[in-house]
Design a protein around this motif. Structure first.
Motif, PDB file in Angstrom:
ATOM      1  N   ALA A  41       1.195  -1.755   0.279  1.00 45.28           N
ATOM      2  CA  ALA A  41      -0.219  -0.354  -0.149  1.00 45.28           C
ATOM      3  C   ALA A  41       0.913   1.135  -0.133  1.00 45.28           C
ATOM      4  O   ALA A  41       0.858   2.250  -0.603  1.00 45.28           O
ATOM      5  N   LYS A  42       1.298   1.591   0.520  1.00 45.07           N
ATOM      6  CA  LYS A  42       3.638   1.822   0.221  1.00 45.07           C
ATOM      7  C   LYS A  42       4.132   2.015  -0.275  1.00 45.07           C
ATOM      8  O   LYS A  42       4.193   2.747  -0.790  1.00 45.07           O
ATOM      9  N   SER A  43       4.938   1.008  -0.810  1.00 47.69           N
ATOM     10  CA  SER A  43       5.642   0.633  -2.204  1.00 47.69           C
ATOM     11  C   SER A  43       5.570  -0.724  -1.995  1.00 47.69           C
ATOM     12  O   SER A  43       5.915  -1.818  -1.708  1.00 47.69           O
TER      13      SER A  43
END
Length: 317
Positions: free
Chosen positions: A97-99
């Motif tokens: 979700a972030k990376s």
């Protein structure tokens, strides 16, 4: 008594025989008392000592450790046997979700760890076999175009350190780690002869010196050990060299993401355009994976086929 893993390892047998002799305390390494058997802490510690890890390049070991230790901070004390595919999906999903890049890297490390967990009998079923894959499209390093090359040469004249470094990259196709080491000691007759390391293997490259490149080398400063140096004559480090060349590209009006590796890709592209086969290109650049090179050859062949097709069309008309 708890017996340290992996099963049947030297540490396991020492502890086993001590226990069989009457319950004497097993020989435990410093800090090992804090590591519970069967946990990810124990598995990761065993992995760091295994040939799967110790035979990696030091730089690769450092990279893998950084990725694994992030996972270990949160899950190190948990039992390996409790990990299920659904847990892997949740862990990687949160990171993705972030990376997506970081999630993909961790997934690769977990694939290796859990395969060893099965081998070392921490678990019987590998949850990674059913875990979802992480979709990530790597941008990679952009290949320098002919316009990029022309712009760089127009800005940085012959004799400048930036131009010398660029021509070395383009005419040899060397990695930056080898390019910064290149010096006159590597010139043997009509060849650049240098030993490079790739995937743990030492490979000697014999790169023919093009006539135009010979003129560049002849005009280079002769008092330094390497061709690529700082303003004080010292050899440049890999990272400093990358930043220095990127900045030189910016000053020449190139996009900020034009890197030394992009010049290496341009060297592969120009060799393919000259009609070189994948194996011929690999003999110069030192690539060990032919698939990396075949992409350049395929693109060039596709372009040629398009030109032939257009010629036939107009010829038929």
């Amino acid at each position: 008594m708890p017996l340290p893993g992996p099963l049947f390892s030297e540490a396991f047998f020492i502890a086993y025989h001590k226990a069989m002799e009457g319950g004497a305390k097993p020989v435990i390494e410093a800090g090992a008392s804090k590591t519970k058997a069967g946990t990810f802490d124990a598995l990761i510690a065993a992995y760091y000592k295994s040939s799967s890890f110790t035979q990696l390049e030091k730089s690769t070991q450092s990279t893998y450790r950084n990725q694994i230790e992030q996972f270990r901070k949160e899950h190190g004390t948990k039992p390996v046997a409790a990990l299920k595919a659904k847990h892997v999906d949740a862990i990687l999903g949160g990171i993705a979700a972030k990376s997506t890049a970081q999630a993909q890297k961790l997934r690769k490390r977990l694939v290796k760890l859990m395969a060893l967990a099965v081998k070392w009998e921490y678990i019987t079923d590998n949850p990674m076999l059913n875990a979802e894959r992480v979709k990530h499209k790597a941008k990679g390093y952009e290949t320098w175009t002919d316009d990029d090359i022309a712009a760089f040469r127009a800005h940085w004249e012959d004799g400048t350190p930036q131009r010398l470094a660029f021509e070395i990259l383009l005419y040899t196709g060397l990695r930056r780690s080898d390019a910064v080491k290149l010096g006159r000691q590597h010139i043997q007759g009509d060849y650049i002869v240098i030993t490079t390391k790739k995937s743990g293997d030492m490979v000697e490259l014999n790169i023919p010196i093009h006539d135009d490149f010979r003129k560049v080398l002849d005009g280079a400063e002769k008092k330094h050990l390497t061709f690529i140096t700082t303003a004080y004559g010292a050899a440049r480090s890999e990272k400093a060299f990358t930043n220095w060349l990127i900045e030189a590209g910016r000053e020449a009006g190139l996009p900020s993401h034009r890197s030394p590796h992009g010049v290496r890709k341009a060297a592969c592209r120009t060799l393919a355009e000259a009609g070189c086969t994948a194996l011929e290109i690999m003999s110069i650049t030192g690539h060990t994976n032919i698939k990396e090179i075949e992409t350049y050859c395929a693109a060039v062949n596709k372009k040629r086929l398009a030109q032939i097709a257009m010629t036939k069309k107009h010829g038929a008309a």
